[in-house]
Design a protein around this motif. Structure first.
Motif, PDB file in Angstrom:
ATOM      1  N   UNK A   1       0.855  -1.191   0.000  1.00  0.00           N
ATOM      2  CA  UNK A   1       0.000   0.000   0.000  1.00  0.00           C
ATOM      3  C   UNK A   1       0.886   1.234   0.000  1.00  0.00           C
ATOM      4  N   UNK A   2       1.413   1.565  -1.174  1.00  0.00           N
ATOM      5  CA  UNK A   2       2.318   2.706  -1.250  1.00  0.00           C
ATOM      6  C   UNK A   2       1.657   3.873  -1.960  1.00  0.00           C
TER       7      UNK A   2
ATOM      8  N   UNK B   1      12.784   3.563   6.392  1.00  0.00           N
ATOM      9  CA  UNK B   1      12.049   2.660   5.499  1.00  0.00           C
ATOM     10  C   UNK B   1      11.759   3.281   4.143  1.00  0.00           C
TER      11      UNK B   1
ATOM     12  N   UNK C   1       2.249   6.959   3.993  1.00  0.00           N
ATOM     13  CA  UNK C   1       2.885   5.767   3.450  1.00  0.00           C
ATOM     14  C   UNK C   1       3.535   5.003   4.594  1.00  0.00           C
ATOM     15  N   UNK C   2       3.409   3.710   4.607  1.00  0.00           N
ATOM     16  CA  UNK C   2       3.974   2.846   5.649  1.00  0.00           C
ATOM     17  C   UNK C   2       3.489   3.274   7.035  1.00  0.00           C
TER      18      UNK C   2
ATOM     19  N   UNK D   1       1.741   1.708   8.976  1.00  0.00           N
ATOM     20  CA  UNK D   1       1.729   0.598   9.932  1.00  0.00           C
ATOM     21  C   UNK D   1       3.026   0.481  10.720  1.00  0.00           C
ATOM     22  N   UNK D   2       4.056   1.221  10.320  1.00  0.00           N
ATOM     23  CA  UNK D   2       5.304   1.174  11.080  1.00  0.00           C
ATOM     24  C   UNK D   2       5.242   2.058  12.318  1.00  0.00           C
TER      25      UNK D   2
ATOM     26  N   UNK E   1       5.732   5.246  12.622  1.00  0.00           N
ATOM     27  CA  UNK E   1       6.751   6.283  12.743  1.00  0.00           C
ATOM     28  C   UNK E   1       6.204   7.688  12.512  1.00  0.00           C
TER      29      UNK E   1
ATOM     30  N   UNK F   1      14.215  -1.388  12.123  1.00  0.00           N
ATOM     31  CA  UNK F   1      12.925  -1.837  11.630  1.00  0.00           C
ATOM     32  C   UNK F   1      13.000  -2.536  10.276  1.00  0.00           C
TER      33      UNK F   1
ATOM     34  N   UNK G   1       3.808  -8.863   5.413  1.00  0.00           N
ATOM     35  CA  UNK G   1       4.151  -9.080   4.012  1.00  0.00           C
ATOM     36  C   UNK G   1       5.615  -8.756   3.734  1.00  0.00           C
ATOM     37  N   UNK G   2       6.152  -7.799   4.466  1.00  0.00           N
ATOM     38  CA  UNK G   2       7.549  -7.428   4.213  1.00  0.00           C
ATOM     39  C   UNK G   2       8.487  -8.545   4.671  1.00  0.00           C
TER      40      UNK G   2
ATOM     41  N   UNK H   1      13.751  -3.834   0.693  1.00  0.00           N
ATOM     42  CA  UNK H   1      13.022  -3.526   1.923  1.00  0.00           C
ATOM     43  C   UNK H   1      11.627  -2.989   1.613  1.00  0.00           C
ATOM     44  N   UNK H   2      11.219  -1.938   2.277  1.00  0.00           N
ATOM     45  CA  UNK H   2       9.810  -1.536   2.230  1.00  0.00           C
ATOM     46  C   UNK H   2       9.327  -1.012   0.892  1.00  0.00           C
ATOM     47  N   UNK H   3      10.024  -0.011   0.363  1.00  0.00           N
ATOM     48  CA  UNK H   3       9.565   0.595  -0.887  1.00  0.00           C
ATOM     49  C   UNK H   3      10.301  -0.024  -2.065  1.00  0.00           C
TER      50      UNK H   3
END
Lengths: 974, 463
Positions: free
Chosen positions: A704-705, A845, A946-947, A949-950, A952, B253, B331-332, B401-403
């Motif tokens: 989900x970006x 991230x 974006x992100x 769920x982390x 931050x 992370x 998922x990551x 990683x994430x992106x």
């Protein structure tokens, strides 16, 4: 100050571009390059008597104009201590409204290009101006005495004063043949307008009035020179705040993939040669099924050969969608806009004119009331004719003024022979380029930032160009040179061009009977940069039926053999003139994300059939000429169509040399649509190169970006409000909390923000070898993802920059506290504390932190350091850097507000990226102020992090993109 | 009727800690002869090789200082690669020594005495190799000292929340404690050398470094107490140092790093890799220095069993990683785990599992545990496998990683390999020097387990 011969600037064997990758521990290591640019660093001495109006530390802005090809951009030049450091759009301009193209912003670097010519040269020896001009005079007098003509090559002459000057020059040098040439002038469009309306006027497209836009290969949101205006007007329709807002709808027919195609609600990948047939079929459907009247004089039978369903079947696209398009157009009526692009055939243009006339859009969304008159430019066919004349020894002398025909001329052999046949050759320009190499007399010209000029932006709008810095080197304005020559040849001429310009303005522009003295009028005009004056609107155009009939005949027989080659302008390098700019070479193409190269885009189906993958080198042969070019498999590319960018493969200048492939030899010299070739053949060579891609993975992998919804889906989404729980104490921001909102619905991915940020924050370039290693330094990047079917993908763009997270993961892990959080919500980066362990970058991230792996700044030549913004630290090797939300601008305005004892106003602080974005997609402000624009946008239903769920807590809120497909929605391809 | 001497099964037989007749005198002669005599030609050859490798490595490090980290393969997003892989690898190798010296001392095991000195020396050398990397992997090595919290007039402290600072404390503590522990153990042997040597210069150095040891009962009392204390300190370090090193990853992370299994996983791996290195070196030592009667097949057998046990634990850890990746529904993490076993670096994942879990299973066989070829093959595989495991953890987790827009393949450069092999050169140079200059077996500790060493009452034995 010893000057090295600029033509031999590059040290033996090392091009400056490759040097960027080699790098010594200090710039002195590469003695060759730096030794030649002995800018005296000297001592810093403060003013004892301050010049009036100059406060050291406070920037001055000057209005000026930048001409590129057929367009004039009105700009504001930010100068510090008498030195231009940043270019932005001029907000006085009623259409551009403070926005400008990314190439304009990047042109600051060309002022400080170390490859610039610094003094006149005769036979490669430095001489004084007197000696050089004497030589030129001798050549011209010789021509006049012998009665032989002189040929003058220039670019398009958009300046009325320059045009007048050339006219005056012709009077003292009869027999002067003037060849204005622009490789990327819209010849097909002009020819079509000529045929269809009898006048080759370029219209202004009113996207703000267009509810339905249909584009046939027109990249109006991308490489079109007027894109900043188009993007702004188009974006206004996409900035939805609720599911019931009205949006426009964009239908795109194109061969290659462009940012316009990416933004399309419906995109059809078709061969450009078939576009006219589709357009005519649409016209027929409109007339027969939607009751839209054909223009008078056009018989319905003319369109009988075209059938929408048959077209859909042949091109393998959805007939239902085409009918939906017709219905859309019929509904839109005067609010429809059909346009064809510069690489579309003349027939396609004429078909577009037909549609616009039928729908009543002509005069509404297609405006010609105040556009400037057609400017004289030669086609490639004309160029060939002139070059052939040169070859037949017709001319005694040739003058090349700020144009590079040695590179542009498709027929190299013809050019070489032609140039050899002209006894005297004079070059007037900025760089020792391909053309300069062949001239005995090389005269360096002022950069536009050092020169005077004026432009007719439209009939009611004039703009002025003024010097913003004294000449850096021993150069002269080209017009001044012409005036000197005129005087020597016996004509009457004022001392310099400034006088000439003022005189002409006084005579022709200054309103008669004005109560204001001319000097005041002139100063005001210079201050604003723009002068509006009353003008008579042009009478509306009427379509000639005969043109349609001709076009129909051609359109009915499209060629299907071989590949169709589309040659597009380079996003950064344009027609090649900017190939020496490291910024523009390293700017990733918005669609391919390739840097430092122009690969050949091939559709996935063709690539599979021919067994080609990214980096395979193929030979493209068309029209008896061939080139070798690496392949890039492009999702969404039409089958049977290959495309590549122009402006690469140059043979001169330290950065430009050898970068990419020269496509000029493949341009069609026999047609006005020179950029479109049919019948191209592709042969694999077995060679491979590595593509310097700024992004090596192209899909989101289901993450989900980027969110993109249709208007229908928008209503169904609820904003998830909760922040994840955190062990960290809540951050407290007593006064301000800076945040950003980026609207993915309006962002087109053009890359203007990237260049503006590079200019503002002294971001270094790294060169192709380092890009191959993933070490590009851009603080903001535009990620581009493909989603769905490779033949008809959704293309999604997202500007990604430091999110200034509240619970920034980078801050915890820095062992030396080099990155901390400020009381106003910024994640700070203390360059002088950073030891370079790179833990912060691992823990980010978003991967927005950039590390100086090598001495990238050390490799910057001295001349280019003048472009640095003095308010931003330049980072050494081994230090991490990242976006700071332009903290220097925040601090500047914070201090101003403090000095003026007032709060900071919303919208006062504009980071460079936000200022440059033509779509106003980036909004910056104080999240603590609930009424600020950024707060309101961050609360939008479309907003998300974006992100998230982390946990931050980024300070940047993205607004989901919204599309407006008709009925069933989706994308369709051949 | 059965004979009086019952033939016990091998597992119940007392361990053969030394072979043949070994007396206090013969032990001294055998072990302490080496510092006194010239080494054979083979030693010089080996030394030349390792020294060259080491010099090459240092030249590459110098080149890195001169040009920048860019001469390595590090990139975005793989900001750490060989530099941290090598760091973790070498710190891990050190753990075997401390476990043998310290923990086994507290457990009062007797088989450790023959090998403790050498293992502890290897720990120190390994930590020295490891310590190079935090110093050189930074972008600005000339200010690396900022990683140490020294008082300054700017009031700047390090960020105590950062695992890298914990690393600084952990590794420096580990080094200093190990050094003191090792040195303390050397003191009685240095005294023996002092008493035996005929060379004047040597006597001077031995006198200075033996700190006036006379072997008096009070000396022995102090010695035992101090040794025990240091062993206690060092014991904690075995578990804590590599846990702290694992925090470099676990605290971040990055998917694939952020897992609570990392501390025990890393410690296990460290012991695993360390023992493999100890086995390899000791095989060479016992052959070339003719110490087979003191470093017996039993020692090698026991160490191989430990390697086997660790290998099984590693197998469990890998399984847990896979299970966690699936169970987490993240998922990551799931993606990264798939990259461990497939994708560009899938070969590294499979090679790691083979080297660390499959090949060591050969050690179930007693024949292989006691065969040079067998145990060298397994130990080499384990060394390679453990290096690769760090490679998989660091590089594979980082590169995707994430992106997805930042995903990038990592390719090491010649300089990366040069520095890695340079540290091997440094390590083995130091090992060779140690074997040449100092007694490789702690004679004072060995004498404790020789027959007749412990006073015994009639009919009973205290071990």
């Amino acid at each position: 100050m010893r000057m090295m011969n600029p033509i031999d600037t590059a040290p033996a064997g090392i091009s400056r571009r490759r040097f960027l990758a080699l790098l010594g521990a200090s710039a002195a290591f590469a003695s060759g390059v730096t030794a030649c640019s002995k800018i005296d660093r000297g001592t810093i001495v403060p003013y004892t008597r301050k010049p009036l109006g100059v406060v050291p530390g406070i920037a001055d802005h000057y209005a000026s104009t930048f001409q590129e090809g057929m367009t004039a951009y009105s700009v504001l030049v930010k100068t510090r201590e008498g030195r231009p450091i940043h270019i932005e759009g001029n907000d006085e301009h009623p259409h551009f409204r403070g926005k400008t193209s990314l190439r304009t912003i990047a042109d600051i670097l060309r002022l400080y290009d170390p490859d610039r010519l610094r003094q006149p040269l005769v036979d490669r020896q430095p001489v004084s101006w007197e000696q050089a001009e004497a030589k030129v005079l001798a050549a011209l007098k010789g021509a006049r005495n012998a009665g032989k003509p002189v040929i003058l090559f220039t670019g398009a002459v958009l300046s009325p004063t320059r045009r007048a000057l050339i006219g005056d020059f012709k009077r003292v040098l009869p027999g002067l043949v003037h060849v204005p040439f622009e490789p990327l002038a819209p010849h097909a469009e002009r020819a079509a307008a000529m045929a269809a309306f009898g006048e080759a006027v370029s219209p202004r497209y009113r996207f703000d009035r267009a509810a339905v836009v249909v584009s046939f290969d027109n990249d109006f949101l991308g490489t079109d020179p007027n894109a900043p205006i188009a993007v702004r007007e188009f974006a206004a329709w996409r900035r939805v705040s609720g599911p019931h807002d009205s949006m426009n709808r964009l239908w795109v027919f194109e061969g290659g993939m462009t940012v316009t195609g990416a933004k399309a609600d419906h995109r059809f990948a078709i061969r450009p040669s078939c576009a006219a047939a589709v357009a005519f079929a649409l016209a027929r459907t409109l007339s027969e099924r939607h009751g839209v009247a054909l223009p008078s004089g056009l018989k319905p039978e003319t369109l009988a050969a075209f059938d929408l369903d048959k077209q859909a079947g042949e091109l393998l696209i959805s007939a239902a969608l085409l009918h939906a398009l017709a219905a859309d157009l019929a509904r839109a009526g005067r609010t429809a806009l059909v346009l064809a692009g510069p690489s579309a055939s003349v027939e396609t243009h004429i078909a577009a004119h037909l549609l616009n006339t039928m729908l009543g859009a002509e005069g509404q969304t297609v405006e010609t009331a105040f556009t400037p008159g057609p400017v004289d430019v030669c086609t490639f066919e004309d160029l060939r004719k002139h070059v052939t004349d040169m070859k037949s020894a017709r001319y005694h002398a040739a003058l090349f003024w700020d144009v590079n025909p040695a590179y542009f001329c498709p027929d190299r052999a013809l050019w070489t022979a032609a140039v050899a046949a002209v006894p005297r050759k004079v070059f007037i320009g900025l760089h020792p380029d391909e053309t300069a190499r062949e001239c005995q007399i090389v005269l360096p010209e002022h950069h536009w930032l050092e020169a005077w000029g004026d432009y007719e932006a439209s009939a009611d709008l004039l703009s002025l160009q003024q010097p913003t810095i004294g000449p850096l080197y021993d150069t002269k304005q080209g017009e001044d040179l012409l005036l000197d020559l005129m005087r020597a040849l016996g004509g009457a001429a004022p001392a310099d061009y400034h006088e000439y310009l003022k005189a002409r303005w006084q005579k022709e522009v200054f309103p008669a009977g004005s109560l204001v003295p001319f000097e005041a009028f002139w100063s005001a005009a210079l201050h604003d940069g723009i002068l509006r004056r009353p003008a008579q609107p042009r009478s509306p155009r009427t379509l000639q039926a005969a043109a349609i009939e001709q076009a129909v005949t051609k359109a009915a027989t499209p060629t299907t053999k071989g590949f169709e080659l589309l040659v597009q302008p380079g996003v950064g390098v344009y027609d090649g003139r900017y190939a020496n700019s490291g910024w523009l070479q390293e700017l990733p193409d918005p669609v391919t994300r390739v840097t430092w190269l122009n690969p050949l885009a091939v559709s996935p189906a063709d690539a599979q059939r021919l067994n080609l993958t990214d980096g395979d080198v193929v030979q493209v042969e068309v029209g008896g000429r061939r080139i070798e070019i690496p392949v890039l498999v492009q999702p969404g590319q039409a089958r049977g169509v290959v495309s590549a960018a122009l402006g690469y493969g140059r043979d001169a200048l330290s950065v430009a040399q050898g970068v990419g492939v020269n496509l000029y030899p493949l341009l069609d010299e026999t047609s006005t649509a020179s950029n479109l070739r049919v019948g191209a053949a592709l042969i694999a060579t077995g060679k491979r190169v590595r593509l310097p891609l700024a992004q090596t993975h192209q899909t989101m992998e289901g993450r989900d970006i980027i969110r993109s919804w249709t208007l229908a889906e928008y209503g169904k989404h609820r904003r998830e409000e909760s922040d994840l729980p955190t062990l960290y104490p809540e951050q407290r921001f007593p006064e301000h909390k800076w945040g950003m909102a980026i609207d993915l619905s309006t962002c087109v991915g053009c890359g203007g923000c990237v260049i503006a940020c590079q200019s503002e924050n002294n971001v270094p370039t790294v060169g192709p070898e380092q890009v191959l290693k993933g070490r590009e330094m851009h603080w903001i990047r535009i990620d581009r993802y493909y989603e769905g079917d490779a033949e008809a993908p959704r293309v999604l763009h997202q500007p990604m920059l430091c999110q200034q997270c509240d619970n920034a993961p980078c801050e915890n892990v820095c062992p030396v506290n080099a990155t901390t959080h400020s009381a106003d919500g910024l994640n700070q980066m203390a360059y002088n504390r950073c030891v370079g362990t790179r833990y912060c970058a691992n823990n980010c991230p978003f991967k927005v932190r950039r590390f100086n792996f090598l001495d990238f700044t050390g490799a910057t030549p001295d001349a280019m350091r003048l472009a640095y913004n003095p308010e931003v630290t330049v980072r050494p090797r081994g230090v991490m850097e990242k976006c700071t939300f332009c903290v220097q601008r925040i601090e500047d305005f914070r201090l101003r507000a403090k000095a003026e004892a007032r709060p900071i106003r919303d919208g006062e602080i504009i980071p460079a990226c936000a200022a440059a974005c033509p779509a106003e997609a980036i909004v910056f402000g104080d999240l603590k102020d609930p009424n600020s624009a950024v707060s309101r946008l961050s609360r939008s239903q479309r907003g998300y992090h974006v992100l998230a769920e982390l946990g931050i807590r980024p300070s940047v809120t993205y607004l989901a993109g919204v599309t407006n497909p008709a009925g069933d929605g989706g994308r369709h391809a051949v | 009727m059965q004979s009086e001497a019952v033939l016990l099964p091998e597992a119940l037989q007392p361990p053969t800690l030394f072979e043949g007749p070994v007396t206090l005198g013969s032990l001294d002669d055998q072990v302490l002869q080496y510092p006194a005599r010239k080494p054979p030609a083979a030693w010089y050859l080996a030394f030349a090789f390792t020294f060259t490798l080491m010099t090459l490595g240092f030249s590459f490090i110098g080149y890195t200082f001169y040009m920048g980290i860019g001469v390595w393969g590090n990139t975005s997003p793989v900001f750490w690669a060989f530099d941290i892989i090598n760091f973790v690898f070498w710190v891990g190798i050190g753990h075997a020594g401390t476990l043998i010296s310290a923990i086994l001392l507290l457990f009062r095991s007797r088989w450790r005495n023959a090998i403790a000195r050498f293992a502890e020396a290897m720990t120190i050398f390994a930590v020295m190799c490891a310590a190079i990397f935090p110093l050189i992997h930074v972008g600005r090595p000339w200010v690396t000292f900022w990683l140490f919290p020294y008082p300054n007039q700017r009031g700047l402290w390090t960020n105590f929340r950062s695992p890298l600072i914990w690393d600084v404390f952990a590794v420096s503590t580990y080094f200093s404690v190990s050094l003191m522990f090792w040195y303390l153990g050397l003191v009685p042997d240095l005294a023996s050398l002092r008493d035996r040597t005929k060379s004047g210069i040597r006597r001077f150095f031995y006198t200075v470094f033996s700190l006036g040891w006379r072997g008096a009962a009070s000396h022995w009392q102090h010695y035992e107490r101090a040794y025990l204390l240091l062993a206690g300190l060092a014991t904690g370090l075995v578990l804590s140092v590599h846990s702290v090193v694992s925090f470099d990853f676990a605290v971040s992370l990055v998917p694939g790093w952020h897992m609570t299994i990392f501390p025990p996983y890393f410690v296990t791996g460290a012991i695993f890799a360390g023992f493999a290195m100890v086995v390899m070196v000791l095989v060479v030592v016992r052959e070339t220095m003719d110490l087979k009667n003191l470093i017996t097949a039993y020692h090698l057998d026991v160490m191989n069993k430990i390697i086997l046990a660790m290998s099984c634990l590693m197998g469990y850890a890998y399984l847990m990683e896979g299970f966690t990746a699936w169970y987490s529904m993240d998922q990551y993490l799931h993606h990264i785990f798939m990259q461990y076993i497939s994708g560009t670096y899938g070969w590294a994942g499979w090679l790691t599992i083979s080297c660390n879990v499959l090949i060591p299973q050969l050690l179930w066989s007693r024949r292989i545990r006691r065969s040079y070829v067998g145990m060298l093959f397994v130990s080499l595989a384990v060394t390679v496998g453990m290096w690769l495991e760090r490679f998989v953890i660091i590089v594979v987790s980082l590169h995707q990683d994430y992106l997805p827009s930042s995903w990038h393949i990592y390719k090491p450069t010649l300089v990366d390999f040069g520095i890695l092999f340079g540290t091997f050169g440094l390590f083995f140079t130091l090992v060779l020097l140690f074997a040449r200059v100092l007694p490789v077996i702690a004679t004072s500790e060995m004498k404790v387990i020789l027959p007749g060493a412990q006073p015994a009452h009639a009919g009973g034995r205290h071990e």
